[in-house]
Design a protein around this motif. Structure first.
Motif, PDB file in Angstrom:
ATOM      1  N   ARG A  10      16.984   8.758 -11.028  1.00 32.71           N
ATOM      2  CA  ARG A  10      17.019   8.747 -12.489  1.00 32.71           C
ATOM      3  C   ARG A  10      16.733   7.368 -13.073  1.00 32.71           C
ATOM      4  N   LEU A  11      16.659   6.358 -12.217  1.00 35.19           N
ATOM      5  CA  LEU A  11      16.370   4.997 -12.681  1.00 35.19           C
ATOM      6  C   LEU A  11      14.896   4.844 -13.019  1.00 35.19           C
ATOM      7  N   PRO A  12      14.572   3.873 -13.873  1.00 34.37           N
ATOM      8  CA  PRO A  12      13.154   3.559 -14.088  1.00 34.37           C
ATOM      9  C   PRO A  12      12.506   3.170 -12.755  1.00 34.37           C
ATOM     10  N   ALA A  13      11.223   3.431 -12.638  1.00 33.74           N
ATOM     11  CA  ALA A  13      10.509   3.249 -11.366  1.00 33.74           C
ATOM     12  C   ALA A  13      10.684   1.850 -10.774  1.00 33.74           C
ATOM     13  N   ARG A  14      10.536   0.815 -11.568  1.00 38.07           N
ATOM     14  CA  ARG A  14      10.609  -0.546 -11.029  1.00 38.07           C
ATOM     15  C   ARG A  14      12.008  -0.854 -10.501  1.00 38.07           C
ATOM     16  N   GLN A  15      13.047  -0.417 -11.223  1.00 32.24           N
ATOM     17  CA  GLN A  15      14.410  -0.639 -10.741  1.00 32.24           C
ATOM     18  C   GLN A  15      14.643   0.124  -9.443  1.00 32.24           C
ATOM     19  N   PHE A  59       7.662  16.488 -11.744  1.00 28.48           N
ATOM     20  CA  PHE A  59       9.041  16.092 -11.463  1.00 28.48           C
ATOM     21  C   PHE A  59       9.037  15.196 -10.231  1.00 28.48           C
ATOM     22  N   PRO A  60       9.983  14.233 -10.171  1.00 29.82           N
ATOM     23  CA  PRO A  60       9.990  13.295  -9.043  1.00 29.82           C
ATOM     24  C   PRO A  60      10.106  13.959  -7.676  1.00 29.82           C
ATOM     25  N   PHE A  61      10.950  14.988  -7.550  1.00 27.43           N
ATOM     26  CA  PHE A  61      11.135  15.648  -6.268  1.00 27.43           C
ATOM     27  C   PHE A  61      10.813  17.122  -6.412  1.00 27.43           C
ATOM     28  N   VAL A  69       1.465   9.417  -5.711  1.00 31.28           N
ATOM     29  CA  VAL A  69       2.007  10.759  -5.471  1.00 31.28           C
ATOM     30  C   VAL A  69       2.902  11.166  -6.638  1.00 31.28           C
ATOM     31  N   LEU A  70       3.762  10.254  -7.076  1.00 27.84           N
ATOM     32  CA  LEU A  70       4.679  10.577  -8.170  1.00 27.84           C
ATOM     33  C   LEU A  70       3.939  10.813  -9.487  1.00 27.84           C
ATOM     34  N   ARG A  71       2.864  10.084  -9.726  1.00 24.39           N
ATOM     35  CA  ARG A  71       2.087  10.288 -10.956  1.00 24.39           C
ATOM     36  C   ARG A  71       1.470  11.675 -11.009  1.00 24.39           C
ATOM     37  N   ALA A 105       0.830  -1.209   0.000  1.00 16.61           N
ATOM     38  CA  ALA A 105       0.000   0.000   0.000  1.00 16.61           C
ATOM     39  C   ALA A 105       0.861   1.255   0.000  1.00 16.61           C
ATOM     40  N   VAL A 106       1.954   1.248   0.738  1.00 17.00           N
ATOM     41  CA  VAL A 106       2.863   2.398   0.757  1.00 17.00           C
ATOM     42  C   VAL A 106       3.511   2.577  -0.616  1.00 17.00           C
ATOM     43  N   LEU A 107       3.948   1.492  -1.210  1.00 18.01           N
ATOM     44  CA  LEU A 107       4.553   1.573  -2.541  1.00 18.01           C
ATOM     45  C   LEU A 107       3.540   2.102  -3.553  1.00 18.01           C
ATOM     46  N   ASN A 108       2.319   1.591  -3.520  1.00 22.72           N
ATOM     47  CA  ASN A 108       1.283   2.070  -4.439  1.00 22.72           C
ATOM     48  C   ASN A 108       0.919   3.525  -4.165  1.00 22.72           C
ATOM     49  N   GLY A 109       0.831   3.905  -2.903  1.00 21.24           N
ATOM     50  CA  GLY A 109       0.547   5.295  -2.562  1.00 21.24           C
ATOM     51  C   GLY A 109       1.650   6.231  -3.038  1.00 21.24           C
TER      52      GLY A 109
END
Length: 170
Positions: free
Chosen positions: A118-123, A86-88, A80-82, A72-76
């Motif tokens: 800078r890595l892809p999200a899954r990595q 920008f990521p940060f 937020v990132l979607r 749930a934290v990872l999905n949440g």
């Protein structure tokens, strides 16, 4: 409290409180590494625990409540990132927890965190789960809801890509 000892049915207040006390900080670190904003990370973790509490009766295996909370934290964090462009917010790297911790975070760590973003999200997720949170391949796979082999290969590719990014920086 051992998460494996969680009983079926709605959590009693002490069971749920113990789960929260033992794991909220680690889950907040996960969210923080993903979203780079302390307040957003805390909000993500609160929402995850609220969802866990609401769904407690429908958990197939309440002994895996922590796995549910991590997912749930990872999905949440992904949500937020979607919503962001920008990521940060405002810079390339997450802010420190406090002024004191900023001093303690060395330049090498800052470079690793910046390269990690800078890595892809899954990595990025696989590396954070495996190396920042020190989860096993099985735990990371359960959290990401992918196979152990996929965690293994994604982590390997992520480490290689991170190495290339860090070499570029030097």
């Amino acid at each position: 409290m051992n998460v494996d000892t969680v009983l079926l049915g709605p959590p009693d207040e002490s069971t749920f409180s113990e789960l929260y006390k033992e794991h909220a900080l680690g889950l907040t670190r996960l969210a923080f590494l993903m979203v780079g904003d302390r307040q957003a990370a805390e909000d993500v973790v609160q929402e995850a625990f609220l969802g866990l509490y609401r769904r407690w009766r429908s958990l197939r295996d309440p002994g895996k409540a922590l796995v549910y909370a991590r997912s749930a934290v990872l999905n949440g964090s992904r949500s937020v990132l979607r919503r962001r462009r920008f990521p940060f917010p405002g810079n390339d790297l997450p802010p420190a927890w406090s002024a004191e911790s900023e001093v303690m975070v060395g330049e090498d760590r800052r470079q690793v965190l910046a390269a990690l973003q800078r890595l892809p999200a899954r990595q990025r997720e696989a590396l954070i789960l495996r190396y920042f949170l020190d989860l096993s391949e099985e735990e990371a796979a359960a959290t990401m809801r992918i196979s152990r082999g996929t965690v293994k290969s994604t982590t390997s590719r992520g480490v290689a890509a991170l190495g290339r990014l860090l070499e570029e920086h030097q």
